[in-house]
Write a protein that holds these residues in place. Structure first.
Motif, PDB file in Angstrom:
ATOM      1  N   ALA A  41      45.018  39.804  36.324  1.00  0.00           N
ATOM      2  CA  ALA A  41      43.617  39.512  36.650  1.00  0.00           C
ATOM      3  C   ALA A  41      43.489  38.949  38.063  1.00  0.00           C
ATOM      4  CB  ALA A  41      43.045  38.536  35.617  1.00  0.00           C
ATOM      5  N   ILE A  42      44.385  38.043  38.444  1.00  0.00           N
ATOM      6  CA  ILE A  42      44.349  37.481  39.804  1.00  0.00           C
ATOM      7  C   ILE A  42      44.538  38.570  40.841  1.00  0.00           C
ATOM      8  CG2 ILE A  42      45.586  35.983  41.415  1.00  0.00           C
ATOM      9  CD1 ILE A  42      43.793  34.482  39.485  1.00  0.00           C
ATOM     10  N   THR A  43      45.479  39.493  40.571  1.00  0.00           N
ATOM     11  CA  THR A  43      45.724  40.584  41.516  1.00  0.00           C
ATOM     12  C   THR A  43      44.480  41.452  41.687  1.00  0.00           C
ATOM     13  OG1 THR A  43      48.063  40.615  40.915  1.00  0.00           O
ATOM     14  CG2 THR A  43      47.192  42.578  41.979  1.00  0.00           C
ATOM     15  N   ASP A  44      43.816  41.759  40.567  1.00  0.00           N
ATOM     16  CA  ASP A  44      42.591  42.559  40.659  1.00  0.00           C
ATOM     17  C   ASP A  44      41.509  41.819  41.450  1.00  0.00           C
ATOM     18  OD1 ASP A  44      43.803  44.531  39.179  1.00  0.00           O
ATOM     19  OD2 ASP A  44      42.936  43.889  37.254  1.00  0.00           O
ATOM     20  N   LEU A  51      38.329  43.495  49.433  1.00  0.00           N
ATOM     21  CA  LEU A  51      37.457  44.638  49.686  1.00  0.00           C
ATOM     22  C   LEU A  51      36.049  44.179  50.047  1.00  0.00           C
ATOM     23  CD1 LEU A  51      37.145  47.720  49.645  1.00  0.00           C
ATOM     24  CD2 LEU A  51      36.646  47.562  47.196  1.00  0.00           C
ATOM     25  N   VAL A  52      35.516  43.157  49.336  1.00  0.00           N
ATOM     26  CA  VAL A  52      34.187  42.621  49.633  1.00  0.00           C
ATOM     27  C   VAL A  52      34.165  42.010  51.026  1.00  0.00           C
ATOM     28  CG1 VAL A  52      32.484  40.868  49.006  1.00  0.00           C
ATOM     29  CG2 VAL A  52      33.550  42.279  47.230  1.00  0.00           C
ATOM     30  N   PRO A  70      30.842  46.864  47.201  1.00  0.00           N
ATOM     31  CA  PRO A  70      31.498  48.171  47.326  1.00  0.00           C
ATOM     32  C   PRO A  70      31.788  48.770  45.946  1.00  0.00           C
ATOM     33  CG  PRO A  70      33.063  46.425  47.743  1.00  0.00           C
ATOM     34  CD  PRO A  70      31.713  45.762  47.602  1.00  0.00           C
ATOM     35  N   ALA A  71      31.927  50.084  45.968  1.00  0.00           N
ATOM     36  CA  ALA A  71      32.282  50.776  44.721  1.00  0.00           C
ATOM     37  C   ALA A  71      33.713  50.396  44.305  1.00  0.00           C
ATOM     38  CB  ALA A  71      32.160  52.294  44.920  1.00  0.00           C
ATOM     39  N   GLY A  72      33.963  50.423  43.006  1.00  0.00           N
ATOM     40  CA  GLY A  72      35.317  50.139  42.512  1.00  0.00           C
ATOM     41  C   GLY A  72      35.493  48.760  41.945  1.00  0.00           C
ATOM     42  N   LEU A  73      34.454  47.906  42.058  1.00  0.00           N
ATOM     43  CA  LEU A  73      34.571  46.584  41.457  1.00  0.00           C
ATOM     44  C   LEU A  73      34.550  46.711  39.932  1.00  0.00           C
ATOM     45  CD1 LEU A  73      32.243  44.338  43.656  1.00  0.00           C
ATOM     46  CD2 LEU A  73      34.720  44.718  43.851  1.00  0.00           C
TER      47      LEU A  73
END
Length: 432
Positions: A41-44, A51-52, A70-73
């Motif tokens: 979870a931390i890595t994600d 990315l943000v 951004p897309a992909g969250l």
């Protein structure tokens, strides 16, 4: 199901070992899974926060507007832009965030805030780090994943434990059954059943013990049969000489003017012969007699004449003992041959008629001793040697004993004729 103490102990031991092994393996695995899901979870969150931060314009502080996501969250994530001091500038999140304030140092930071798992990433501009991007998700999401993993591991552990109990029960039965069989066989053996048989179990130690118990049962059965046979043989063999001894003493007591000293000496001689007879029977029954040596045929025939001349003469029946020359040398136990000849002469005295003839001769390299009388009764050569007790025609114990002794000496006893009656004892000559 009612388990015996041994089965219960084996079942509890095997199942207990399986349970301890599962617990020792499952607990560390559960902790590892929990840590793995947390780190995942931390890595994600770190990826999404970076990315943000990369797509957020650095002039957002001067011209506040909605945060571009951004897309992909991942669904359920909360995105907020924070300025110096960790104050919320745009987006969603707590009004103040310590983790967002720490990210002003230009590095990624993570923390648990208000029940959320949050990661803050610096937003760089030409003047350095003026803002940070904070991405968070409820901590309950990670907890649910861990809970599902633990439930799956718990179910698997329960299944494994049930399988272990089933295998333990089967193995306990497999290990206990041959021991229970041995116990029942030993109890049966103690109650006099010598026909115990070992059942193959596939366990080498139990099978070896079962075979040893079976061999012991057979050996005890043979010993008991031999002792019973010996008791019958002793009774049969001692009856005639003991009767002669008692009759001699009674005659001396009842006859006026009898020489009591002579009667006592005769009784003493007969008693010594009885003692020798008992010793011979004991040695033969227990197979502890002397080793076979050259047989003194002349001496045996002389003893036979001395022992039986008086009893037969008292009934008006002559005894003839003859030996041809030369006789082959025979290796045999003298007590066994003496018992065989005594049985044959006793049989002639009891069941035969007229003269009794004992003749030793050579047939090739074999010693043949014929015992004949003048009786003409029909005799069955096949059944006359069967052991049938003392009933019937009287041929039961003595002839069966004589044949068994002859076979034990490597010889053969046969009925050669019944009119007149002739028994022949054949003993093979010594080799070389």
């Amino acid at each position: 199901m009612d388990f015996s103490p041994l089965r219960r102990q084996l079942l509890v031991t095997i199942a207990g070992i399986a349970a301890v092994t599962i617990v020792l393996f499952a607990l560390p695995l559960g902790l590892v899974v929990q840590r793995l899901y947390h780190n995942e979870a931390i890595t994600d969150l770190e990826r999404d926060a970076t990315l943000v931060a990369a797509v957020t314009p650095d002039d957002l502080r001067n011209r506040p507007r909605p945060v571009r996501q951004p897309a992909g969250l991942r669904p359920g994530e909360t995105v907020g832009i924070y300025q110096a001091g960790g104050r919320l500038l745009a987006g969603d999140g707590p009004p103040a965030s310590a983790v967002a304030a720490r990210a002003m140092d230009g590095r990624l930071h993570e923390a648990e805030e208000g029940g959320d798992l949050a990661v803050a990433a610096p937003i760089r501009s030409g003047q350095g780090v003026a803002m940070t991007a904070r991405v968070s998700m409820p901590d309950i999401n990670v907890a649910k994943r861990v809970e599902r993993a633990w439930l799956a591991m718990g179910g698997l552990a329960t299944l494994v434990l049930l399988l272990a109990v089933g295998l333990a029960r089967r193995q306990a039965g497999r290990l206990a059954f041959p021991l229970e069989q041995l116990t029942r066989s030993a109890q049966a053996l103690g109650e006099g059943d010598f026909s115990v048989r070992a059942r193959h179990s596939g366990i080498r130690e139990a099978d070896t013990a079962g075979l040893a118990l079976e061999a012991t049962g057979r050996r005890l059965g043979r010993i008991l049969d031999r002792e019973r046979t010996f008791s019958a043989d002793v009774s049969h063999q001692l009856r005639t000489p003991l009767t002669g001894l008692l009759l001699g003493l009674e005659a001396a007591l009842e006859r006026p003017g009898a020489d009591h000293s002579a009667a006592l000496r005769t009784a003493l001689d007969r008693g010594r012969r009885l003692e020798g007879l008992i010793d011979d029977l004991l040695r033969l029954a227990r197979d502890t007699g002397p080793e076979r040596g050259p047989l003194d045929v002349a001496g045996l025939l002389a003893d036979l004449r001395e022992n039986w001349h008086g009893p037969l003469a008292a009934e008006g029946r002559p005894l003839t003992v003859e030996a041809g020359e030369p006789l082959p040398e025979v290796a045999a136990a003298a007590p066994a041959v003496r018992q065989i000849l005594d049985v044959l002469v006793d049989n002639a005295a009891r069941h035969g008629r007229g003269r009794v003839t004992v003749e030793a001769s050579a047939i090739g390299g074999t010693l043949a001793i014929d015992v004949a009388d003048e009786g003409t009764g029909p005799l069955d050569a096949e059944t006359i040697f069967e052991r049938r007790g003392t009933g019937g025609d009287g041929h039961g114990i003595g002839l069966a004993l004589a044949r068994s002794l002859a076979e034990a000496e490597g010889g053969r006893l046969a009925l050669r004729g019944s009119a007149p009656t002739v028994f022949t004892l054949l003993l093979p000559g010594s080799e070389g």
